[in-house]
Design a protein around this motif. Structure first.
Motif, short mmCIF file in Angstrom:
data_model
loop_
_atom_site.label_atom_id
_atom_site.label_comp_id
_atom_site.label_asym_id
_atom_site.label_seq_id
_atom_site.Cartn_x
_atom_site.Cartn_y
_atom_site.Cartn_z
N GLU A 10 -10.28 -4.21 -8.13
CA GLU A 10 -9.42 -3.64 -9.16
C GLU A 10 -8.08 -3.22 -8.56
O GLU A 10 -7.01 -3.50 -9.12
N PHE A 11 -8.12 -2.57 -7.40
CA PHE A 11 -6.89 -2.15 -6.72
C PHE A 11 -6.02 -3.36 -6.38
O PHE A 11 -4.82 -3.36 -6.62
N ARG A 12 -6.64 -4.39 -5.83
CA ARG A 12 -5.88 -5.59 -5.43
C ARG A 12 -5.25 -6.28 -6.64
O ARG A 12 -4.17 -6.85 -6.52
N GLN A 13 -5.92 -6.27 -7.76
CA GLN A 13 -5.35 -6.87 -8.97
C GLN A 13 -4.16 -6.06 -9.46
O GLN A 13 -3.15 -6.62 -9.87
N GLU A 14 -4.30 -4.75 -9.43
CA GLU A 14 -3.21 -3.89 -9.91
C GLU A 14 -2.08 -3.74 -8.90
O GLU A 14 -0.94 -3.49 -9.29
N HIS A 15 -2.39 -3.87 -7.62
CA HIS A 15 -1.40 -3.69 -6.55
C HIS A 15 -1.52 -4.83 -5.53
O HIS A 15 -1.98 -4.60 -4.41
N THR A 19 -0.36 -1.35 0.17
CA THR A 19 -0.61 -1.03 1.58
C THR A 19 -1.87 -0.18 1.69
O THR A 19 -2.44 0.24 0.68
N PHE A 20 -2.24 0.12 2.91
CA PHE A 20 -3.38 1.00 3.14
C PHE A 20 -3.13 2.36 2.50
O PHE A 20 -4.01 2.93 1.85
N GLU A 21 -1.92 2.86 2.66
CA GLU A 21 -1.58 4.15 2.07
C GLU A 21 -1.69 4.11 0.54
O GLU A 21 -2.14 5.06 -0.09
N ASP A 22 -1.26 2.98 -0.07
CA ASP A 22 -1.41 2.80 -1.51
C ASP A 22 -2.88 2.83 -1.92
O ASP A 22 -3.24 3.42 -2.94
N TRP A 23 -3.71 2.17 -1.11
CA TRP A 23 -5.14 2.13 -1.39
C TRP A 23 -5.73 3.54 -1.36
O TRP A 23 -6.49 3.94 -2.24
N VAL A 24 -5.39 4.34 -0.33
CA VAL A 24 -5.91 5.70 -0.21
C VAL A 24 -5.51 6.52 -1.44
O VAL A 24 -6.35 7.19 -2.06
N LYS A 25 -4.25 6.45 -1.81
CA LYS A 25 -3.76 7.19 -2.96
C LYS A 25 -4.49 6.73 -4.23
O LYS A 25 -4.91 7.55 -5.04
N TYR A 26 -4.63 5.42 -4.40
CA TYR A 26 -5.29 4.86 -5.57
C TYR A 26 -6.73 5.36 -5.67
O TYR A 26 -7.18 5.83 -6.72
N LYS A 28 -8.15 7.94 -4.30
CA LYS A 28 -8.23 9.39 -4.51
C LYS A 28 -7.85 9.78 -5.94
O LYS A 28 -8.49 10.64 -6.53
N THR A 29 -6.83 9.15 -6.51
CA THR A 29 -6.35 9.56 -7.83
C THR A 29 -7.10 8.88 -8.98
O THR A 29 -7.42 9.52 -9.97
N GLU A 30 -7.38 7.59 -8.83
CA GLU A 30 -8.00 6.85 -9.93
C GLU A 30 -9.53 6.93 -9.94
O GLU A 30 -10.16 6.63 -10.96
N HIS A 31 -10.13 7.27 -8.81
CA HIS A 31 -11.59 7.26 -8.72
C HIS A 31 -12.16 8.53 -8.10
O HIS A 31 -13.26 8.51 -7.55
N ASP A 32 -11.41 9.65 -8.20
CA ASP A 32 -11.89 10.92 -7.66
C ASP A 32 -12.41 10.77 -6.23
O ASP A 32 -13.49 11.24 -5.88
N GLY A 33 -11.61 10.09 -5.41
CA GLY A 33 -12.03 9.73 -4.06
C GLY A 33 -12.47 10.89 -3.20
O GLY A 33 -13.49 10.80 -2.52
N ASP A 34 -11.73 12.00 -3.21
CA ASP A 34 -12.12 13.13 -2.37
C ASP A 34 -13.48 13.67 -2.78
O ASP A 34 -14.34 13.94 -1.94
N GLU A 35 -13.69 13.80 -4.08
CA GLU A 35 -14.98 14.31 -4.58
C GLU A 35 -16.11 13.34 -4.24
O GLU A 35 -17.19 13.75 -3.81
#
Length: 169
Positions: A10-15, A19-26, A28-35
């Protein structure tokens, strides 16, 4: 943590240029990554503790028994299985078969069907260890209860068909 293969796709299709940094942000924000990472940690850590406790139980005698089994039994049994599978492959493709030399084995080759190098591994052989193998892999699944064996030679069949087709050109 979610179905990571689906999430990364999904990330690769949208972006597509993400970059790796984009992936981390994505994540964390779109999939409650930290939780999700916290939940996964809480689930996994007890298993890690069990592995650590089990590892502490390993002593020299257990190590010796494991190595004895590996060197004496598994090696002998493995070579017998490879030999039987090579013979069967030779019959299937009407080709001479030969066992690999020590030099060939260091390159991940267990034997040859005609001129085609091949590796023979149990189906339990980890996929991540197969990544560097450049020759067709024939897998087998041994059913010891009824002394039967299932062999998958699809990679070899594809390679043999390509070689046969190339010779006809």
């Amino acid at each position: 943590m979610g179905q990571m293969s689906e999430i990364i796709e999904e990330f690769r299709q949208e972006h597509p240029d993400g970059t790796f940094e984009d992936w981390v942000k994505y994540y964390k924000t779109e999939h409650d990554g930290d939780e999700r990472l916290e939940e996964a940690t809480e689930t996994a850590y007890p298993m890690v503790e069990k592995m650590r406790d089990a590892f502490e139980e390993i002593d020299e005698e257990m190590t010796h028994d494991f190595l004895r089994d590996l060197v004496l039994f598994k090696t002998y049994e493995g070579f017998d299985i490879q030999e039987a599978i090579l013979r069967k492959l030779g019959e299937m493709y009407n080709e001479e078969v030969t066992r690999a030399s020590a030099e060939d084995e260091s390159k991940g080759i267990d034997g040859y069907v005609g001129d085609q190098p091949v590796q023979i591994k149990p189906t339990t052989y980890p996929d991540d260890l197969q990544e560097g193998i450049e020759v067709p892999i024939v897998t087998y699944d041994e059913n010891k209860s009824n002394k039967a064996m299932t062999v998958n030679a699809s990679e070899l069949s594809e390679e043999m068909d390509i070689e046969i087709g190339d010779e006809d050109d």
